[in-house]
Design a protein around this motif. Structure first.
Motif, PDB file in Angstrom:
ATOM      1  N   SER A 643       8.112   6.693  44.280  1.00  0.00           N
ATOM      2  CA  SER A 643       7.007   5.533  44.510  1.00  0.00           C
ATOM      3  C   SER A 643       7.417   4.272  43.869  1.00  0.00           C
ATOM      4  CB  SER A 643       5.535   5.658  44.401  1.00  0.00           C
ATOM      5  OG  SER A 643       5.113   5.464  42.727  1.00  0.00           O
ATOM      6  N   TRP A 668       3.774   1.790  47.959  1.00  0.00           N
ATOM      7  CA  TRP A 668       4.629   2.613  48.609  1.00  0.00           C
ATOM      8  C   TRP A 668       5.401   4.167  48.454  1.00  0.00           C
ATOM      9  CZ3 TRP A 668       3.994  -2.321  47.174  1.00  0.00           C
ATOM     10  CH2 TRP A 668       3.809  -3.315  48.052  1.00  0.00           C
ATOM     11  N   ARG A 670       7.598   7.768  49.226  1.00  0.00           N
ATOM     12  CA  ARG A 670       8.673   8.021  49.680  1.00  0.00           C
ATOM     13  C   ARG A 670       8.004   9.053  49.288  1.00  0.00           C
ATOM     14  NH1 ARG A 670      12.670   4.955  51.996  1.00  0.00           N
ATOM     15  NH2 ARG A 670      12.158   3.482  52.247  1.00  0.00           N
ATOM     16  N   ASN A 671       8.568  10.626  50.694  1.00  0.00           N
ATOM     17  CA  ASN A 671       9.013  12.236  50.183  1.00  0.00           C
ATOM     18  C   ASN A 671       7.259  12.480  49.596  1.00  0.00           C
ATOM     19  OD1 ASN A 671      11.363  11.749  51.679  1.00  0.00           O
ATOM     20  ND2 ASN A 671      12.497  11.153  49.789  1.00  0.00           N
ATOM     21  N   PRO A 691       7.865  11.678  54.910  1.00  0.00           N
ATOM     22  CA  PRO A 691       8.488  10.294  54.857  1.00  0.00           C
ATOM     23  C   PRO A 691       8.657   9.042  54.074  1.00  0.00           C
ATOM     24  CG  PRO A 691       9.101  10.974  56.716  1.00  0.00           C
ATOM     25  CD  PRO A 691       7.590  11.695  55.924  1.00  0.00           C
ATOM     26  N   LYS A 692       7.264   8.414  54.638  1.00  0.00           N
ATOM     27  CA  LYS A 692       6.714   7.095  54.128  1.00  0.00           C
ATOM     28  C   LYS A 692       4.681   6.885  53.987  1.00  0.00           C
ATOM     29  CE  LYS A 692      10.558   4.469  55.773  1.00  0.00           C
ATOM     30  NZ  LYS A 692      11.217   3.304  56.416  1.00  0.00           N
ATOM     31  N   THR A 693       4.066   7.795  52.898  1.00  0.00           N
ATOM     32  CA  THR A 693       3.073   6.686  52.777  1.00  0.00           C
ATOM     33  C   THR A 693       2.639   5.010  52.317  1.00  0.00           C
ATOM     34  OG1 THR A 693       2.269   8.887  51.278  1.00  0.00           O
ATOM     35  CG2 THR A 693       2.551   8.830  53.661  1.00  0.00           C
ATOM     36  N   ILE A 694       1.254   4.999  52.533  1.00  0.00           N
ATOM     37  CA  ILE A 694       0.805   3.521  51.996  1.00  0.00           C
ATOM     38  C   ILE A 694      -0.253   3.753  51.290  1.00  0.00           C
ATOM     39  CG2 ILE A 694       0.173   1.517  51.880  1.00  0.00           C
ATOM     40  CD1 ILE A 694       2.394   1.331  54.512  1.00  0.00           C
ATOM     41  N   TYR A 723      -0.521   7.459  56.743  1.00  0.00           N
ATOM     42  CA  TYR A 723       1.013   7.404  57.120  1.00  0.00           C
ATOM     43  C   TYR A 723       1.519   6.501  57.184  1.00  0.00           C
ATOM     44  CZ  TYR A 723      -0.945  12.251  56.703  1.00  0.00           C
ATOM     45  OH  TYR A 723      -0.833  13.837  55.891  1.00  0.00           O
ATOM     46  N   ALA A 724       2.228   6.437  56.882  1.00  0.00           N
ATOM     47  CA  ALA A 724       3.366   4.910  57.347  1.00  0.00           C
ATOM     48  C   ALA A 724       4.559   5.427  58.744  1.00  0.00           C
ATOM     49  CB  ALA A 724       3.817   3.810  56.660  1.00  0.00           C
ATOM     50  N   GLN A 725       4.823   7.236  57.780  1.00  0.00           N
ATOM     51  CA  GLN A 725       5.634   7.843  58.853  1.00  0.00           C
ATOM     52  C   GLN A 725       5.628   9.146  59.156  1.00  0.00           C
ATOM     53  OE1 GLN A 725      10.135   6.699  58.539  1.00  0.00           O
ATOM     54  NE2 GLN A 725      11.130   8.166  59.483  1.00  0.00           N
ATOM     55  N   TYR A 726       5.647   9.712  59.599  1.00  0.00           N
ATOM     56  CA  TYR A 726       5.474  11.202  60.276  1.00  0.00           C
ATOM     57  C   TYR A 726       5.520  11.892  61.479  1.00  0.00           C
ATOM     58  CZ  TYR A 726       4.036  15.942  57.899  1.00  0.00           C
ATOM     59  OH  TYR A 726       4.254  16.792  57.570  1.00  0.00           O
TER      60      TYR A 726
END
Length: 877
Positions: A643, A668, A670-671, A691-694, A723-726
């Motif tokens: 992060s 931010w 990652r993983n 992959p990405k979370t905030i 979740y930003a990307q999942y």
């Protein structure tokens, strides 16, 4: 009176004298080549005259000097002025983080620029004027922190900015249900083992003389696993205890906690200073749900010895023995209609009431070897049968010893060298854990030891850079955790303590970390301190996971089976054959690094501003690498969690009676690891990378005493975790092998509420014969929490009201120096609530998500305590 300006080296200073220290040779000051680099800066020690108090009656306020080593937070208390009518002003004469003892303290003690909650001194005494059943009773007053019970004993999940949002699937006593992704220390000795796990049962809150909570990624300071932050629990010293204290508290549900503190400091001629402190407690509780009895014995010993002014030795020993029966978690239907499992025959072997949706059940193979899923008749001993927690005898029994030694040597008033070694043994005599493979039912019985060794050395040096005070720090950490854990299938028996069935699996693993940390703290002026630091960590995870490979083959045969109290003849539809144990080897290496930088600005004596940017990392545990969506299988593609984050805050102390701290953070990830339940087999839990979370939010702490005797104290936190990307894989059993993925961007992360509030308001009589008599009302609130990735199922929010009456008699009573007594009613209104909720899986049918009502049978709630009464008394001698 006040001191006039003092001319020093062409500069005018007010109220300060600097002492020049002649440089020493590099050989004399160096411990290793890296340390020589740090201390090569010319040393100009920063010493200060004692604090100068100037009476200003008309101001009626206190302007306080920040504690050496850090900045103020909303919950830190300074010594109170007993006479509020007499105003005192304290002139701030050093930059934030630089003070008389800053160079001698360990670098993580209230580190400059970090968002830290420090609960110490009168804070602790104020909080301990109420029952301290568990760690949550103390930590709930820290913003950014929430604590979730695990359903038995004093094991709890600490969540710092969301760190505990995803404990593996279900509560119990196995390794997957311990704290991860934060670093916990006790008096500077690591409680977190080298594989990243932490038990909270070792930390009885009655032993706390103080707590520091590091909020936000702290890997640059604390190393691996400090992805969300960390915590340092401080014991009472012998000097603080100065005699002894015996205490007892108890109440509803047969809860009782007897404990004692003993301590003294000795200063002996020709021997030095010796400080000894001991704490011991015995806790017992029947629980408010059947089969949740628990007991724990805890002992702490802290010895500090200084034979002279430059050598300091610290010895630490901690012991805990916890036995806890387990029950739950509860489905939505059970939470709604029978949350306390109070009737309907729930404690009876569940085969008698297997169709009763109001009772919590777990499946287990009737023969104790293998379970055949789906449609097997109850007459088949190899069938998976519904069982109650009582009939399976599910419980945990864990023994832990921690021993540490630290030696510090002061080469000068500017340079301190510290060496520390810690041995941490955790022996699980019986535990609970999800199975690694399908077919055994769940949960399985878990046992075995973990041996952990931690060695660290560091050097701290103070000097000047272009005339500005500077502090250098360089540290090294090496730790090694060796684990041997074995799991067995569970069988019921008549005595409700269960029987171990067939061998299910075994783990032999070793986790190593080698960490290098460096840090520079520079006083740019008397009001501004800049910090830059970084750490690099090498992590290796190696081991082998075995699991049994029973198969059912061949023709039918008959066998007499005794199950519980019932004897009968059954037909096994096939022949059991143990083909061979399956083994999975892992040898995985991770290398991570994390930077950190901060600025702390004392805008005025009353206002301090701070901002920080940081990175953090946490590597997966061995079990996560050997358990995939299908059960036991290679999951070695898991990546380390990392992060980057920023936070900024203001600490405002307009008066000694008002302290407010506000911090905003944005991180931010990652993983980030997410605990999942397999859509193919609901007894299997596994870890997946997102992959990405905030993570972002606002943390507020407050302590306001507007009128003498009145006090309003607490913490509020707002969270926004998304979740930003999942792409979420959801495939039910009838999917025909087709995979369905759902985009979860902008969905809420499960397991974390948006709003957490703890607020206490009360009044204590400040004068007269009844001085110390008082009471308060306390309100605890948590908003609703999503429990699945699709945000279809939510654990309801709740608000709890507690009422307390206490009497602090700060004068001699017979042979005792003082007495404290209290009576508290918790959950005054009698709210039924879910104290914790665990992640459940989503399912779909032909690409359409199964709606929430059809998920009501999945278990994920831990039921909170109903109305209860606890009384306690403490006697100091």
């Amino acid at each position: 009176m006040a001191l006039g300006p003092i001319i020093f080296m062409g500069q005018a200073t007010t109220g300060r004298i600097r002492r020049i220290t002649m440089p020493r040779s590099i050989l004399k000051r160096g411990v290793c080549l890296a340390a020589m680099t740090l201390v090569s800066t010319s040393a100009l020690a920063q010493t200060s005259l004692p604090t100068i108090n100037v009476g200003v009656p008309q101001a009626q306020r206190v302007i306080q000097k920040p504690r050496a080593g850090g900045v103020q937070t909303g919950l830190r208390l300074r010594s109170q002025n007993p006479n509020l009518g007499q105003a005192v002003t304290t002139q701030a004469i050093t930059a934030p983080g630089f003070g008389n003892n800053a160079g001698r303290e360990q670098i993580f003690n209230n580190p400059t620029g970090q968002a830290v909650t420090e609960i110490s001194g009168s804070d602790v005494r104020y909080i301990q004027g109420s029952p301290q059943r568990t760690l949550s009773q103390t930590l709930k007053f820290s913003p950014g922190v929430s604590v979730t019970p695990l359903g038995g004993g004093n094991e709890e999940i600490i969540s710092i900015r969301g760190s505990g949002a995803n404990p593996n699937a279900r509560p119990g006593g196995g390794r997957n249900f311990r704290n991860q992704n934060i670093v916990v220390m006790s008096d500077g000795f690591p409680v977190t083992t080298g594989d990243g796990y932490t038990r909270t049962a070792l930390l009885d809150p009655h032993s706390f003389g103080g707590v520091e909570v590091f909020r936000g990624g702290s890997s640059a300071l604390l190393g691996n696993y400090a992805l969300y932050g960390g915590m340092n629990v401080k014991s009472y010293s012998g000097e603080e205890i100065d005699g002894g204290e015996i205490a007892s508290e108890g109440g509803s549900f047969a809860y009782v906690n007897n404990y004692a503190r003993l301590g003294k400091k000795y200063s002996l001629k020709n021997f030095g200073d010796l400080d000894i402190a001991f704490f011991g407690s015995d806790v017992r509780n029947n629980g408010w749900i059947p089969h949740t009895d628990s007991q724990a014995q805890t002992g702490h010993l802290l010895v500090k010895y200084s034979p002279n002014t430059v050598d300091h030795l610290t010895l630490k020993y901690m012991f805990n023995n916890t036995f806890a029966e387990q029950n739950g978690p509860f489905s939505q239907a059970q939470f709604a209609y029978n949350p306390y499992q109070g009737s309907y025959g729930c404690p009876i072997a569940a085969v008698i009431q297997s169709n009763n949706p109001l009772c919590v059940v777990r499946t287990a193979p009737g023969n104790g070897i293998i379970g055949l899923p789906g449609g097997q008749p109850q007459s088949n001993p190899a069938a998976l049968r519904n069982q109650s927690y009582e009939s399976l005898g599910i419980h945990s029994h864990v023994l832990q010893h921690l021993a540490g030694v630290r030696y510090q040597h002061e080469f000068s008033s500017d340079t301190v060298w510290s060496n520390q070694f810690t041995y941490n043994y955790i022996g699980t005599l019986s535990g609970v854990q999800p199975p690694q493979a399908g077919g055994f039912g769940g949960p399985v019985n878990f046992l075995g030891p973990t041996y952990n060794f931690d060695a660290r050395t560091d050097i701290t040096s103070n000097g000047t850079l272009l005339g500005h005070p500077i502090r250098h720090f360089l540290g090294f950490i090496y730790n090694d955790a060796n684990t041997t854990n074995t799991t067995y299938a569970n069988m019921p028996n008549a005595w409700y303590y269960g029987v171990r069935g067939a061998w299910e699996g075994k783990i032999n693993s070793e986790t190593k970390n080698f960490n290098i940390r460096g840090r520079e703290e520079l006083a740019l002026s008397d009001n501004i301190t800049a910090v830059a630091g970084a750490s690099v960590n090498w992590n290796r995870i190696v081991g082998t996971s075995y699991y049994n490979n029973w198969q059912v083959v061949g023709a039918n045969y008959y066998k007499q089976v005794a199950w519980g109290n019932i004897g009968f003849t059954n037909t096994i539809f096939g022949r059991l054959q143990n083909k061979y144990p399956f083994d999975l080897a892992v040898d995985k290496t991770y290398v991570n690094w994390a930077p950190e930088g901060s600025l702390t600005y004392r805008l005025t004596p009353e206002v301090t501003l701070r901002t920080r940017g940081y990175g953090a990392y946490s590597t997966p545990a061995f079990e996560s690498l050997t358990n995939d969506i299908n059960g036991a299988g290679a999951n070695t593609g898991l990546k380390a969690q990392t992060s980057i984050g920023v936070d900024g805050g203001i600490d405002w102390t307009p008066h000694e009676t008002t302290k407010i701290s506000i911090t905003y953070f944005n991180e931010w990830f990652r993983n980030e690891l997410l605990s999942r339940i397999s859509p193919y087999n609901v007894t299997i839990s596994y870890m997946d990378n997102v992959p990405k979370t905030i993570h972002r939010g606002v943390e507020t702490g407050f302590d306001v005493r507007p009128i003498e005797g009145w006090r309003f104290y607490g913490a509020y936190t707002f969270y926004d975790f998304q979740y930003a990307q999942y792409d979420d894989l959801v495939s039910p059993l009838n999917s025909g092998g087709k995979s369905y993925y759902f985009n979860r961007a902008n969905y809420r992360l499960p397991g974390q509420p948006s709003h957490v509030l703890t607020a206490r308001g009360g009044y204590d009589i400040p004068h007269g014969d009844l001085k110390g008599l008082g009471g308060f009302l306390e309100y605890n609130f948590r908003s609703a929490t999503p429990t699945d990735v699709a945000n279809l199922v939510w654990a309801p929010g709740y608000g709890l009201l507690n009422a307390n009456l206490h009497y602090d008699l700060d004068k001699k009573v017979g042979m005792f120096k003082s007495m404290n007594a209290y009576l508290e009613v918790s959950n005054l209104i009698g709210t039924t609530y879910a104290a914790g909720a665990y992640t459940i899986s989503n399912t779909q049918l032909n690409g359409i998500m199964v709606p929430q009502p059809l998920l009501a049978s999945q278990g994920n709630y831990v039921i909170g305590q109903p109305r209860s009464i606890v009384a306690g008394v403490k006697l100091k001698f």
